[in-house]
Design a protein around this motif. Structure first.
Motif, PDB file in Angstrom:
ATOM      1  N   PHE A  42       0.841  -1.193   0.000  1.00 51.45           N
ATOM      2  CA  PHE A  42       0.000   0.000   0.000  1.00 51.45           C
ATOM      3  C   PHE A  42       0.882   1.253   0.000  1.00 51.45           C
ATOM      4  N   ALA A  43       0.272   2.385  -0.323  1.00 52.53           N
ATOM      5  CA  ALA A  43       0.950   3.678  -0.254  1.00 52.53           C
ATOM      6  C   ALA A  43       0.139   4.589   0.654  1.00 52.53           C
ATOM      7  N   LEU A  44       0.795   5.606   1.204  1.00 52.79           N
ATOM      8  CA  LEU A  44       0.123   6.567   2.071  1.00 52.79           C
ATOM      9  C   LEU A  44       0.204   7.955   1.448  1.00 52.79           C
ATOM     10  N   LEU A  45      -0.951   8.579   1.252  1.00 53.78           N
ATOM     11  CA  LEU A  45      -1.016   9.945   0.768  1.00 53.78           C
ATOM     12  C   LEU A  45      -1.166  10.843   1.999  1.00 53.78           C
ATOM     13  N   LEU A  46      -0.129  11.603   2.298  1.00 53.89           N
ATOM     14  CA  LEU A  46      -0.110  12.396   3.523  1.00 53.89           C
ATOM     15  C   LEU A  46      -0.972  13.644   3.382  1.00 53.89           C
ATOM     16  N   LEU A  47      -1.871  13.833   4.343  1.00 54.54           N
ATOM     17  CA  LEU A  47      -2.757  14.992   4.344  1.00 54.54           C
ATOM     18  C   LEU A  47      -2.423  15.971   5.457  1.00 54.54           C
ATOM     19  N   GLY A  48      -1.778  15.493   6.500  1.00 54.05           N
ATOM     20  CA  GLY A  48      -1.405  16.353   7.609  1.00 54.05           C
ATOM     21  C   GLY A  48      -0.332  15.693   8.445  1.00 54.05           C
ATOM     22  N   GLY A  49       0.598  16.493   8.972  1.00 54.54           N
ATOM     23  CA  GLY A  49       1.665  15.933   9.782  1.00 54.54           C
ATOM     24  C   GLY A  49       2.912  15.647   8.966  1.00 54.54           C
ATOM     25  N   THR A  50       3.877  15.014   9.622  1.00 57.16           N
ATOM     26  CA  THR A  50       5.192  14.757   9.033  1.00 57.16           C
ATOM     27  C   THR A  50       5.641  13.340   9.355  1.00 57.16           C
TER      28      THR A  50
END
Length: 244
Positions: free
Chosen positions: A54-62
């Motif tokens: 899977f992949a993660l699309l970052l919307l908030g944070g680091t």
């Protein structure tokens, strides 16, 4: 430096990230993929050598991306923030993970399966091109980092990496930025002993370029930091003095 609130996205996405490289329609498609996940500070979201895809699309944070060298030491490969896609290599080729991704503070993301990501790029060519451009940009940055660091002292390496992160993730037109990095993380990022990074940070503080705090560094004068980065010479040739 947080470009989006963890509890919800705002309009601005850094141009370097995947969400910043697509138009509104394609951005809406990406934001509709997968499902919403929230990770607490310190949570490992992707583990090195794992076979998940899977992949993660970052919307908030680091998040930070790390890997282990042959001698067992941990290397900090990258810092990723809102708008970035992480884990996309396994999401594209299905091979084992090359690094570990850990949340630096609370992180909001979209959890996207490989099958959904590949189908999306097939149905929406512009997204596929943006994804390819994002991967290429990361490769160029990694290559440029090797070149930039050659023959450069710790102060120069630190100034260059901090300037790069600030320019990549900061809002245009601002001469300051905040990065959620601890001194040990900065040491691994520039490939130096923590004591050496401590000395370099002290020089940057005394020059007026940065202010440091617990697990964060605030760049108070981005233009001055850029001058330090440009002036950085070979090891043993200081780029600034405390009186700069």
């Amino acid at each position: 430096m947080n470009n989006t609130r963890v509890r919800g996205a705002v309009a601005y996405w850094p141009a370097a990230g995947l969400l910043g490289q697509v138009d509104e329609a394609d951005r809406a498609i990406l934001l509709g993929l997968g499902h919403r996940v929230v990770y607490p500070a310190g949570q490992i979201t992707i583990r090195e050598a794992d076979t998940s895809d899977f992949a993660l699309l970052l919307l908030g944070g680091t998040v930070k991306v790390t890997a282990h060298a042959q001698d067992g030491r941990e290397a900090l490969l990258a810092v990723r923030m809102a708008g970035d896609l992480v884990g996309e290599l396994a999401g594209i080729d299905g091979h084992p993970r090359i690094g570990t991704v850990t949340a630096c503070g609370r992180v909001l993301a979209r959890y996207i399966l490989r099958s959904e990501l590949l189908e999306c790029t097939k149905q929406h060519p512009a997204i596929g091109l943006a994804l390819s451009a994002s991967v290429v940009a990361k490769l160029r940055t990694a290559t440029g980092r090797i070149v930039d660091f050659t023959g450069c002292d710790v102060l120069g390496r630190l100034a260059r990496i901090l300037h790069h992160l600030a320019v990549t993730y900061g809002r245009p037109g601002r001469n300051e930025a905040q990065l959620p990095l601890s001194q040990p993380e900065m040491a691994t990022l520039v490939g130096a002993a923590e004591s050496s990074v401590h000395k370099a940070l002290r020089a940057l503080r005394e020059s007026g370029a940065v202010v440091t705090g617990y697990r964060r560094i605030t760049i108070t004068d981005l233009e001055h930091l850029a001058r330090i980065a440009v002036a950085a010479g070979p090891a043993g040739s200081p780029a600034i003095s405390p009186n700069t």
